[in-house]
Scaffold this active site. Structure first.
Site, PDB file in Angstrom:
ATOM      1  N   ARG A   7       0.826  -1.214   0.000  1.00  0.00           N
ATOM      2  CA  ARG A   7       0.000   0.000   0.000  1.00  0.00           C
ATOM      3  C   ARG A   7       0.856   1.258   0.000  1.00  0.00           C
ATOM      4  O   ARG A   7       0.487   2.275  -0.571  1.00  0.00           O
ATOM      5  CB  ARG A   7      -0.945   0.003   1.201  1.00  0.00           C
ATOM      6  CG  ARG A   7      -1.881  -1.192   1.289  1.00  0.00           C
ATOM      7  CD  ARG A   7      -2.744  -1.340   0.031  1.00  0.00           C
ATOM      8  NE  ARG A   7      -3.731  -2.397   0.181  1.00  0.00           N
ATOM      9  CZ  ARG A   7      -3.521  -3.681  -0.100  1.00  0.00           C
ATOM     10  NH1 ARG A   7      -2.339  -4.073  -0.539  1.00  0.00           N
ATOM     11  NH2 ARG A   7      -4.472  -4.565   0.054  1.00  0.00           N
ATOM     12  N   ALA A  34       8.057   9.868  24.388  1.00  0.00           N
ATOM     13  CA  ALA A  34       6.775   9.919  23.686  1.00  0.00           C
ATOM     14  C   ALA A  34       6.966  10.093  22.184  1.00  0.00           C
ATOM     15  O   ALA A  34       6.464   9.304  21.379  1.00  0.00           O
ATOM     16  CB  ALA A  34       5.929  11.052  24.261  1.00  0.00           C
ATOM     17  N   LYS A  81      14.936   2.167  27.779  1.00  0.00           N
ATOM     18  CA  LYS A  81      13.931   2.453  26.761  1.00  0.00           C
ATOM     19  C   LYS A  81      14.343   1.979  25.374  1.00  0.00           C
ATOM     20  O   LYS A  81      13.515   1.462  24.610  1.00  0.00           O
ATOM     21  CB  LYS A  81      13.623   3.954  26.740  1.00  0.00           C
ATOM     22  CG  LYS A  81      12.842   4.422  27.966  1.00  0.00           C
ATOM     23  CD  LYS A  81      12.488   5.888  27.874  1.00  0.00           C
ATOM     24  CE  LYS A  81      11.628   6.301  29.061  1.00  0.00           C
ATOM     25  NZ  LYS A  81      11.239   7.724  28.994  1.00  0.00           N
ATOM     26  N   ASN A 126      14.775  18.658  25.954  1.00  0.00           N
ATOM     27  CA  ASN A 126      15.478  19.841  26.459  1.00  0.00           C
ATOM     28  C   ASN A 126      16.263  20.516  25.343  1.00  0.00           C
ATOM     29  O   ASN A 126      16.710  19.874  24.389  1.00  0.00           O
ATOM     30  CB  ASN A 126      16.408  19.462  27.614  1.00  0.00           C
ATOM     31  CG  ASN A 126      17.533  18.555  27.170  1.00  0.00           C
ATOM     32  OD1 ASN A 126      18.584  19.020  26.744  1.00  0.00           O
ATOM     33  ND2 ASN A 126      17.307  17.230  27.245  1.00  0.00           N
ATOM     34  N   THR A 129      20.229  19.571  24.615  1.00  0.00           N
ATOM     35  CA  THR A 129      20.514  18.464  23.697  1.00  0.00           C
ATOM     36  C   THR A 129      20.179  18.846  22.266  1.00  0.00           C
ATOM     37  O   THR A 129      20.872  18.459  21.319  1.00  0.00           O
ATOM     38  CB  THR A 129      19.737  17.205  24.110  1.00  0.00           C
ATOM     39  OG1 THR A 129      20.013  16.908  25.482  1.00  0.00           O
ATOM     40  CG2 THR A 129      20.135  16.017  23.265  1.00  0.00           C
ATOM     41  N   CYS A 183       6.560  18.584  30.519  1.00  0.00           N
ATOM     42  CA  CYS A 183       5.572  17.521  30.697  1.00  0.00           C
ATOM     43  C   CYS A 183       5.372  17.192  32.168  1.00  0.00           C
ATOM     44  O   CYS A 183       4.309  16.712  32.563  1.00  0.00           O
ATOM     45  CB  CYS A 183       6.011  16.274  29.940  1.00  0.00           C
ATOM     46  SG  CYS A 183       5.993  16.465  28.149  1.00  0.00           S
ATOM     47  N   CYS A 244      25.399  27.886  11.788  1.00  0.00           N
ATOM     48  CA  CYS A 244      25.451  27.641  10.344  1.00  0.00           C
ATOM     49  C   CYS A 244      26.071  28.796   9.577  1.00  0.00           C
ATOM     50  O   CYS A 244      26.493  28.617   8.431  1.00  0.00           O
ATOM     51  CB  CYS A 244      24.060  27.305   9.804  1.00  0.00           C
ATOM     52  SG  CYS A 244      22.869  28.645   9.892  1.00  0.00           S
TER      53      CYS A 244
END
Length: 339
Positions: A7, A34, A81, A126, A129, A183, A244
């Protein structure tokens, strides 16, 4: 090619050629909470061949409301995790090669972790990071997809080094400490996670299949409770942007003093060793049993003493619960694990 993708192959944006490109790709998922679990599942089901899953934490019961890759068994076993996610990916799609890395992403390892990846997905919580990801991706020329969600609000932006604005172009400085909701203070509902992750994954599929003309090229913001949707066009790279524009990758030149971090809203501090090492859990457990309760598995050791709990990973990194004071956490780390 497997019928499982039939599909998806019918979709004009991907087709057979695009499916082969996905199969040959490697994506780095930094953070497996999450957003990260949603990224992992969607990309595995889409047929992205290799998923490097990088996370520093373990599964807890409070994760299960929104971190869809995890189960009650994962929380009971206190699995890291990325290990739990890798286990489930193998059951979802045996054609995919998960590459779990039980690590705290920092200036000493991020370039190694992403240098052979085609896209980097932001599943972190955060700005420190995220600035690190931004610096490393711009330096190495790797596209990455910023995403964040809290409460019912979410935001995402796709960053293509030297072709679009980078994160530092848009957010010159991180929000002041305690100035923004998290959160752990404002909560979060599942629908905003699903929306932000879906947009991030869609952008990743476009990048991996070479469909860059279909990128949304904006800072997208959503509030599913207030029914607000907004796109801001950030333009191209800012010439005097430190990252950059000037090539000043500040976060990649950090010092070892930054190896301690308070984990927001969790009454916990993470301590990392200044030198790489490998923990023998059996020997450490034997040494600690006289001072408190010890349990361990193949991936981590948990030690309770008084009001404190130390979760120690194989690389000697530890999450110390029961305090938000770095000095206390450092003292406990030195006392029970060593310098």
């Amino acid at each position: 090619m497997s019928d499982r993708y039939s599909r998806q192959i019918l979709f004009n944006g991907i087709g057979k050629e695009g499916q082969q490109l996905l199969r040959d790709s490697r994506v780095a998922l930094i953070g497996c909470g999450a957003l990260g679990t949603a990224h992992a599942e969607a990309l595995a089901r889409a047929g992205v061949g290799r998923l490097r899953i990088i996370d520093r934490d373990f599964v807890e019961a409070s994760n299960l409301q929104r971190q869809t890759m995890f189960t009650e068994r994962d929380a009971a076993d206190r699995l890291p995790k990325d290990i739990a996610a890798a286990n489930h990916i193998r059951e979802i799609n045996s054609e995919i090669q998960p590459e779990p890395e039980i690590l705290d992403v920092n200036h000493t390892n991020i370039e190694r972790l992403i240098k052979d990846c085609d896209v980097v997905m932001d599943g972190t919580d955060n700005f420190a990071t995220r600035y690190l990801i931004n610096d490393a991706c711009v330096k190495l020329g790797i596209s990455w997809i910023y995403g964040a969600a809290v409460g019912s609000y979410g935001v995402t932006m796709t960053i293509r080094p030297h072709q679009s604005a980078c994160l530092r172009c848009i957010f010159e400085e991180a929000p002041p400490a305690a100035s923004a909701a998290t959160c752990d203070t404002a909560g979060v509902i599942m629908p905003i996670i699903s929306i932000v992750a879906a947009v991030q994954v869609s952008e990743a599929l476009k990048l991996l299949t070479g469909q860059v003309s279909e990128l949304h090229n904006s800072l997208m913001q959503f509030d599913v409770w207030r029914n607000e949707w907004c796109k801001i066009k950030p333009g191209g790279p800012v010439p005097d942007c430190p990252t950059c524009g000037l090539g000043d990758f500040q976060t990649l030149n950090a010092t070892a003093s930054e190896f301690a971090a308070v984990l927001c809203g969790r009454d916990a501090v993470q301590i990392s060793p200044t030198m790489p090492t490998q923990i023998n859990f059996s020997k450490l457990a034997e040494r600690l049993r006289a001072a408190g309760e010890v349990k361990f598995n193949d991936y981590l050791l948990r030690f309770r003493t008084g009001d404190y709990e130390l979760t120690i990973f194989q690389d000697a990194r530890s999450i110390i619960r029961g305090t938000s004071e770095i000095t206390i956490a450092r003292s406990l780390y030195a006392k029970y694990i060593g310098n």
